[in-house]
Write an enzyme that holds these catalytic residues in place. Structure first.
Site, PDB file in Angstrom:
ATOM      1  N   ASP A  73      51.735  60.864 -65.355  1.00 54.31           N
ATOM      2  CA  ASP A  73      50.624  60.213 -64.665  1.00 54.31           C
ATOM      3  C   ASP A  73      51.206  59.085 -63.808  1.00 54.31           C
ATOM      4  O   ASP A  73      51.669  59.324 -62.697  1.00 54.31           O
ATOM      5  CB  ASP A  73      49.677  59.734 -65.775  1.00 54.31           C
ATOM      6  CG  ASP A  73      48.364  59.178 -65.282  1.00 54.31           C
ATOM      7  OD1 ASP A  73      48.176  59.045 -64.076  1.00 54.31           O
ATOM      8  OD2 ASP A  73      47.502  58.856 -66.118  1.00 54.31           O
ATOM      9  N   LYS A 119      50.230  64.300 -62.079  1.00 53.52           N
ATOM     10  CA  LYS A 119      49.129  63.698 -61.314  1.00 53.52           C
ATOM     11  C   LYS A 119      49.761  62.795 -60.269  1.00 53.52           C
ATOM     12  O   LYS A 119      49.816  61.580 -60.435  1.00 53.52           O
ATOM     13  CB  LYS A 119      48.310  62.826 -62.277  1.00 53.52           C
ATOM     14  CG  LYS A 119      46.878  63.244 -62.496  1.00 53.52           C
ATOM     15  CD  LYS A 119      46.175  62.157 -63.264  1.00 53.52           C
ATOM     16  CE  LYS A 119      45.341  62.715 -64.382  1.00 53.52           C
ATOM     17  NZ  LYS A 119      44.653  61.642 -65.144  1.00 53.52           N
ATOM     18  N   PHE A 168      40.388  62.594 -65.568  1.00 51.59           N
ATOM     19  CA  PHE A 168      40.975  62.562 -66.901  1.00 51.59           C
ATOM     20  C   PHE A 168      40.948  63.964 -67.479  1.00 51.59           C
ATOM     21  O   PHE A 168      39.908  64.594 -67.552  1.00 51.59           O
ATOM     22  CB  PHE A 168      40.258  61.574 -67.825  1.00 51.59           C
ATOM     23  CG  PHE A 168      41.160  61.160 -68.960  1.00 51.59           C
ATOM     24  CD1 PHE A 168      42.072  60.120 -68.787  1.00 51.59           C
ATOM     25  CD2 PHE A 168      41.143  61.841 -70.169  1.00 51.59           C
ATOM     26  CE1 PHE A 168      42.941  59.765 -69.810  1.00 51.59           C
ATOM     27  CE2 PHE A 168      42.012  61.488 -71.195  1.00 51.59           C
ATOM     28  CZ  PHE A 168      42.916  60.456 -71.015  1.00 51.59           C
ATOM     29  N   VAL A 169      42.134  64.446 -67.849  1.00 49.45           N
ATOM     30  CA  VAL A 169      42.224  65.811 -68.369  1.00 49.45           C
ATOM     31  C   VAL A 169      42.534  65.799 -69.854  1.00 49.45           C
ATOM     32  O   VAL A 169      43.159  64.868 -70.366  1.00 49.45           O
ATOM     33  CB  VAL A 169      43.272  66.660 -67.608  1.00 49.45           C
ATOM     34  CG1 VAL A 169      42.911  66.767 -66.135  1.00 49.45           C
ATOM     35  CG2 VAL A 169      44.680  66.102 -67.771  1.00 49.45           C
ATOM     36  N   GLY A 185      51.581  64.293 -77.327  1.00 50.45           N
ATOM     37  CA  GLY A 185      50.999  65.272 -76.414  1.00 50.45           C
ATOM     38  C   GLY A 185      51.857  66.502 -76.150  1.00 50.45           C
ATOM     39  O   GLY A 185      51.334  67.595 -75.911  1.00 50.45           O
ATOM     40  N   GLU A 233      57.345  67.140 -71.346  1.00 49.42           N
ATOM     41  CA  GLU A 233      56.097  66.360 -71.369  1.00 49.42           C
ATOM     42  C   GLU A 233      54.892  67.258 -71.099  1.00 49.42           C
ATOM     43  O   GLU A 233      55.008  68.308 -70.463  1.00 49.42           O
ATOM     44  CB  GLU A 233      56.146  65.259 -70.298  1.00 49.42           C
ATOM     45  CG  GLU A 233      56.549  63.894 -70.824  1.00 49.42           C
ATOM     46  CD  GLU A 233      55.491  63.251 -71.728  1.00 49.42           C
ATOM     47  OE1 GLU A 233      54.643  63.965 -72.308  1.00 49.42           O
ATOM     48  OE2 GLU A 233      55.518  62.029 -71.849  1.00 49.42           O
ATOM     49  N   ASP A 234      53.750  66.819 -71.558  1.00 50.74           N
ATOM     50  CA  ASP A 234      52.496  67.504 -71.240  1.00 50.74           C
ATOM     51  C   ASP A 234      51.995  67.081 -69.862  1.00 50.74           C
ATOM     52  O   ASP A 234      51.589  67.903 -69.060  1.00 50.74           O
ATOM     53  CB  ASP A 234      51.436  67.231 -72.323  1.00 50.74           C
ATOM     54  CG  ASP A 234      51.338  65.755 -72.694  1.00 50.74           C
ATOM     55  OD1 ASP A 234      52.279  64.991 -72.410  1.00 50.74           O
ATOM     56  OD2 ASP A 234      50.322  65.359 -73.273  1.00 50.74           O
ATOM     57  N   ARG A 243      43.135  67.712 -78.347  1.00 50.83           N
ATOM     58  CA  ARG A 243      44.508  68.218 -78.166  1.00 50.83           C
ATOM     59  C   ARG A 243      44.589  69.709 -78.476  1.00 50.83           C
ATOM     60  O   ARG A 243      45.470  70.407 -77.998  1.00 50.83           O
ATOM     61  CB  ARG A 243      45.485  67.495 -79.109  1.00 50.83           C
ATOM     62  CG  ARG A 243      45.672  66.023 -78.833  1.00 50.83           C
ATOM     63  CD  ARG A 243      46.876  65.526 -79.624  1.00 50.83           C
ATOM     64  NE  ARG A 243      46.898  64.080 -79.807  1.00 50.83           N
ATOM     65  CZ  ARG A 243      47.445  63.220 -78.951  1.00 50.83           C
ATOM     66  NH1 ARG A 243      47.995  63.652 -77.838  1.00 50.83           N
ATOM     67  NH2 ARG A 243      47.442  61.938 -79.203  1.00 50.83           N
TER      68      ARG A 243
HETATM   69  C1  PRP Z   1      50.317  60.412 -72.291  1.00 51.70           C
HETATM   70  C2  PRP Z   1      51.015  61.677 -71.840  1.00 51.70           C
HETATM   71  C3  PRP Z   1      52.354  61.179 -71.365  1.00 51.70           C
HETATM   72  C4  PRP Z   1      52.011  59.791 -70.824  1.00 51.70           C
HETATM   73  C5  PRP Z   1      51.942  59.857 -69.327  1.00 51.70           C
HETATM   74  O1  PRP Z   1      50.792  60.112 -73.567  1.00 51.70           O
HETATM   75  O2  PRP Z   1      51.181  62.575 -72.925  1.00 51.70           O
HETATM   76  O3  PRP Z   1      53.263  61.058 -72.434  1.00 51.70           O
HETATM   77  O4  PRP Z   1      50.729  59.442 -71.349  1.00 51.70           O
HETATM   78  O5  PRP Z   1      51.511  58.634 -68.798  1.00 51.70           O
HETATM   79  P1  PRP Z   1      52.313  57.824 -67.722  1.00 51.70           P
HETATM   80  O6  PRP Z   1      52.992  58.774 -66.772  1.00 51.70           O
HETATM   81  O7  PRP Z   1      51.246  57.017 -67.050  1.00 51.70           O
HETATM   82  O8  PRP Z   1      53.310  56.953 -68.430  1.00 51.70           O
HETATM   83  P2  PRP Z   1      50.121  58.983 -74.486  1.00 51.70           P
HETATM   84  O9  PRP Z   1      50.848  57.704 -74.252  1.00 51.70           O
HETATM   85  O10 PRP Z   1      48.647  59.031 -74.292  1.00 51.70           O
HETATM   86  O11 PRP Z   1      50.488  59.415 -75.966  1.00 51.70           O
HETATM   87  P3  PRP Z   1      50.166  60.823 -76.664  1.00 51.70           P
HETATM   88  O12 PRP Z   1      51.087  61.824 -76.030  1.00 51.70           O
HETATM   89  O13 PRP Z   1      50.480  60.585 -78.092  1.00 51.70           O
HETATM   90  O14 PRP Z   1      48.714  61.140 -76.417  1.00 51.70           O
HETATM   91 MG    MG Z   2      47.341  60.076 -75.231  1.00 56.70          MG
HETATM   92 MN    MN Z   3      52.369  61.624 -74.320  1.00 56.32          MN
END
Ligand code: PRP
Ligand code: MG
Ligand code: MN
Length: 178
Positions: A101, A129, A150-151, A42, A97-98, A163
């Site tokens: 959560d 969030k 959900f964004v 992300g 990070e993007d 993405r």
């Molecule tokens: C998403 C997002 C963060 C993480 C946040 O990544 O990019 O890295 O979840 O979640 P948390 O605070 O609840 O741990 P994801 O695991 O979906 O992988 P991606 O970046 O490859 O989509």
């Molecule tokens: Mg993801």
């Molecule tokens: Mn991620």
């Protein structure tokens, strides 16, 4: 685009915020060499925009840590899929990070990187969030707070899609079920 909800953060707003974060980072780390660590997948979009707003010598590296399956909620299971190439001992490390959560991914990652004795370790995220947080996490640079919807977009996916959207959008509930 089908299934897309309202725009929560527009691309111009993102551009301005990323520029501001880059300026703050440039001031805060003046005189240092920085190691920017993007969390795959992300964070690739925000990392590539942010690094061009940081006017310092810097390296980039990536880790792949996943806490989600293909659904819309955190499983709490954290796996290292790809580790860093760089040795972080003695380095000024800034995790990029993007979205943060539950915070589970980053709290795990922080512990694991601190054990490698970096000179400093901070976090920069475009989105947070806070209503979903399960662990306390100190975040030095935050772009925007988003509500508990959900964004997608600007690097953030739903089941691998969206993405490449240039802005942050809410995902319509029908699209999340599809
Ligand atoms: C998403 C997002 C963060 C993480 C946040 O990544 O990019 O890295 O979840 O979640 P948390 O605070 O609840 O741990 P994801 O695991 O979906 O992988 P991606 O970046 O490859 O989509
Ligand atoms: Mg993801
Ligand atoms: Mn991620």
């Amino acid at each position: 685009m089908l299934g897309m909800g309202e725009v929560l953060v527009g691309s111009e707003e993102i551009r301005e915020k990323v520029r501001e974060m880059g300026e703050r980072i440039t001031e805060d780390y003046a005189g240092e060499r920085l190691l920017l660590v993007g969390i795959l997948r992300g964070a690739v979009v925000v990392l590539s925009d942010l690094m061009r707003c940081v006017e310092l010598p810097c390296d980039i590296d990536f880790m792949d840590i996943s806490s989600y399956g293909s659904g819309t909620s955190s499983s709490g299971v954290v796996r290292i899929l790809k580790d860093l190439e760089e040795d972080v001992a003695g380095r000024h490390v800034l995790i990029v990070e993007d979205i943060i959560d539950t915070g589970l991914t980053l709290s795990y990652l922080k512990r694991s990187l601190l054990a490698r004795k970096p000179a400093s370790l901070e976090i920069c995220t475009l989105l947070t969030k806070p209503s979903r947080r399960q662990v306390d996490l100190e975040i030095k640079y935050v772009g925007f707070e988003v509500p508990d919807v959900f964004v997608v977009g600007y690097g953030i996916d739903y089941a691998g899609s969206y993405r490449n959207l240039p802005e942050i959008r809410a995902l319509e509930p029908e699209a999340a079920r599809a």
